[in-house]
Enzyme design. Structure first.
Site, PDB file in Angstrom:
ATOM      1  N   GLU A 229       0.855  -1.194   0.000  1.00 24.22           N
ATOM      2  CA  GLU A 229       0.000   0.000   0.000  1.00 24.22           C
ATOM      3  C   GLU A 229       0.887   1.237   0.000  1.00 24.22           C
ATOM      4  OE1 GLU A 229      -1.943   3.425   1.911  1.00 24.22           O
ATOM      5  OE2 GLU A 229      -0.459   2.159   2.895  1.00 24.22           O
ATOM      6  N   SER A 230       0.538   2.220  -0.823  1.00 27.92           N
ATOM      7  CA  SER A 230       1.263   3.493  -0.869  1.00 27.92           C
ATOM      8  C   SER A 230       2.723   3.257  -1.267  1.00 27.92           C
ATOM      9  CB  SER A 230       1.115   4.205   0.481  1.00 27.92           C
ATOM     10  OG  SER A 230       1.585   5.521   0.409  1.00 27.92           O
ATOM     11  N   ALA A 231       3.690   3.677  -0.440  1.00 29.49           N
ATOM     12  CA  ALA A 231       5.081   3.393  -0.784  1.00 29.49           C
ATOM     13  C   ALA A 231       5.307   1.893  -0.933  1.00 29.49           C
ATOM     14  CB  ALA A 231       6.021   3.954   0.274  1.00 29.49           C
TER      15      ALA A 231
END
Ligand SMILES: *[C@@H]1O[C@H](CO)[C@@H](O)[C@H](O)[C@H]1NC(C)=O
Ligand SMILES: *[C@@H]1O[C@H](CO)[C@@H](O)[C@H](O)[C@H]1NC(C)=O
Ligand SMILES: *[C@@H]1O[C@H](CO)[C@@H](O)[C@H](O)[C@H]1NC(C)=O
Length: 567
Positions: A229-231
């Site tokens: 998720e995300s980075a």
């Protein structure tokens, strides 16, 4: 100024109950015997080392496999998080209600224990899974802007329980990787030594550990899905382009599928670009190593706290510079590990051809736009955004064009910035909703569409847009709010939680989110294709399909100007 540790609530929500007194599960692998604990029907092995401590002379070096067997370790404590970097937000200008929502919301959270000796994995499995049971494996890479996050925040008990109740049990692995100035420092000194993108190398070594050892825990090393998720999602994409897209180790694929929640391609300038070198120089200076003829040796010799302070002396995420990150994966043209900017690797077809899921939250940019209240007009917005792209000599004109697709004076009923579809509400400062829309689109939402339009010609792809927090003041369906969906127990947002978990368990088992059937509230999730680009909309009350064609003028402009927007 409130401390911006907005997510500590999450620990409480996701930490499993105290271990029951059962015979402790134990697994013997190459490096020794790992003793875990059992709780709520799940065996937990937390903090299993997969590399030598990256300390002393190994600080800022690629991770090394374990050289001395550890005999027996007890993997039941709180794994040490890698050094964290996440403050600097001034919440004075953020409305109290918004801070309250964040305090009560899932996402990313403060690690309780951190330190340099952090390269460990967690393994969780249905209790009593036998060695060589051959269960499919999901390998989690957390987010946190390449600056914070740890395996401490993610307990997969609910997800694994769900997999068991669906009759499709899975093994879950979460990897710690180095962050900030420990994992993503760049510059020519590190490049000439071959010590770049260390955090991605940690993740890769973690995947190799899975290939070597997961069978002993009952996982099938040929059925690994990488998920982030995300980075962490950006990292998942990067794992598909490492070594020119060759994802094999000892002749076998390290993973066969990929799930990217909020993140994919992040076009970046090389490790020796001026802005990367500037971060290195300021860390070296803050560390007192500028005068040294051996700058890296000087950095490695510093006491931990002193190096931590130097590494964290540059601008952080959740500050004014927001997603203009000081630390992130950057191509290193002198090194085959990650030699190309992600956008170039994608366009060259130099990526692992595995099926993917990649989706977004409707309001990805709101969380990153809370602290720029002094951006009050179009000109200030252009100046601010153009500074994200220092290597582009035409940044001002490119950004001027980009922002023109986002109306400056939101009118009721018109596309109105983020949180989307809220008319003239929620604009906490004059350019807030516009900045939130643009940051969300360039970092996540429209970049995803560009990615899908290329990758979907080669691999099966599915995509989604989450809107279940529509109506949340100021934030909307904000970035990272999907963590509670993926890991939650379905009490808060039951329909999306039930659906996402089943789709993902199905994908981890069969590389198809629909393979376990799509009983209500699920719907058949169509593949994303350029001919029919469709998203599943995870709304609170029901799932539906929505065409992935919104904000198409901005999307077209971004898709044809990728090279203009490298960070
Ligand atoms: C530890 O395990 C790794 C594989 O995960 C292996 O490469 C390494 O040689 C092992 N080290 C020892 C001392 O057994
Ligand atoms: C936070 O922002 C407010 C208002 O913009 C300002 O007055 C204050 O000095 C800032 N505090 C810090 C610690 O920067
Ligand atoms: C807004 O504040 C930031 C940091 O506090 C400063 O660097 C920037 O120049 C300011 N921008 C404007 C338009 O005043």
């Amino acid at each position: 100024m409130l401390p911006f540790c907005i997510f500590s609530f999450f620990t409480v929500a996701l930490t499993a109950p105290v271990a029951e007194r059962a015979a402790a599960p134990s697994v013997t692998i190459q490096n020794g015997t790992v003793v875990g604990s059992t709780s709520s029907g799940i065996d937990n092995f937390k903090g299993v080392p997969f590399a030598q401590p990256p300390t002393g002379t190994l600080r800022l070096k690629p991770p090394q496999t374990i050289a001395v067997p550890y005999e027996t370790i007890t993997a039941t404590g709180t794994p040490t998080a890698c050094p964290q970097f996440y403050f600097q937000a001034n919440t004075t200008d953020i409305p109290d209600g918004v801070v309250g929502t964040l305090l009560d919301s899932p996402g990313v959270q403060a690690a309780t224990v951190s330190g340099e000796d952090c390269l460990t994995l967690n393994v969780q499995r249905p209790s009593g899974t036998a060695a060589n049971a051959g269960l499919p494996v999901v390998f989690w890479i957390y987010g946190g802007g390449f600056e914070f996050g740890s395996t401490q925040s993610y307990d997969a008990t609910n997800l694994i329980q769900r997999s068991v109740s669906l009759g499709k049990p899975i093994v879950y692995v979460a990897v710690n990787y180095r962050l900030g100035g420990f994992g993503f420092l760049a510059g020519s000194d590190l490049a000439s030594e071959g010590s770049t993108n260390l955090g991605l190398r940690d993740q890769r070594l973690g995947l190799e550990w899975v290939a070597e050892n997961i069978a002993a825990f009952g996982g099938d090393p040929t059925k690994v899905t990488i998920w982030g998720e995300s980075a962490g999602a950006i990292s998942v994409f990067d794992q598909t382009i490492i070594n020119g897209g060759d994802n094999t180790y000892k002749g076998k694929a390290l993973f066969r599928g990929a799930i990217m929640d909020s993140g994919s391609v992040t076009p970046a300038d090389p490790v020796t670009a001026p802005q990367a070198q500037a971060v290195y120089n300021s860390v070296v200076q803050a560390a007192g190593c500028s005068g040294s003829s051996e700058r890296l040796a000087c950095l490695r010799a510093l006491p931990y706290e002193q190096y931590l302070a130097a590494a964290n002396s540059v601008p952080a995420i959740f500050g004014y510079r927001a997603v203009d990150l000081a630390y992130l994966p950057r191509p290193d043209p002198g090194n085959s590990f990650l030699s190309l900017s992600p956008d170039i690797a994608l366009n060259n077809g130099a990526y692992a051809k595995v099926p993917i899921i990649n989706g977004d939250q409707q309001d990805e940019g709101t969380l990153f736009s809370l602290t720029q209240a002094n951006i009050t007009n179009n000109a200030e917005l252009i100046t601010y955004l153009a500074s994200y792209f220092p290597s582009n000599p035409n940044a001002v004109s490119d950004v001027t064009q980009l922002v023109s697709y986002y109306p400056d004076k939101p009118l009721l009923g018109q596309p109105d910035g983020s949180p989307f579809n809220t008319g003239s509400l929620n604009n906490i400062y004059p350019e807030y909703k516009r900045l939130a829309a643009i940051l969300g689109d360039i970092t996540f939402t429209l970049t995803r569409r560009t990615y899908l339009s290329v990758v979907s010609t080669q691999v099966k792809a599915w995509s989604y847009l989450s809107t279940y927090l529509y109506g949340t003041p100021v934030l909307g369906t904000f970035h990272a709010s999907d963590i509670l969906i993926a890991y939650g127990d379905a009490t808060d947002v039951p329909i999306p939680t039930q659906a996402v978990q089943q789709y993902y368990i199905s994908f981890i088992n069969s590389l198809d989110p629909n393979a376990l059937g799509t009983p209500a509230p699920l719907i058949t999730w169509p593949q994303w294709t350029t001919a029919s680009p469709q998203l599943v909309n995870f709304a609170a009350a029901a799932l539906s399909l929505t065409p992935d064609t919104f904000r198409n003028a901005a999307a077209q402009f971004l898709a044809t100007h990728t090279a203009s927007f490298r960070v």
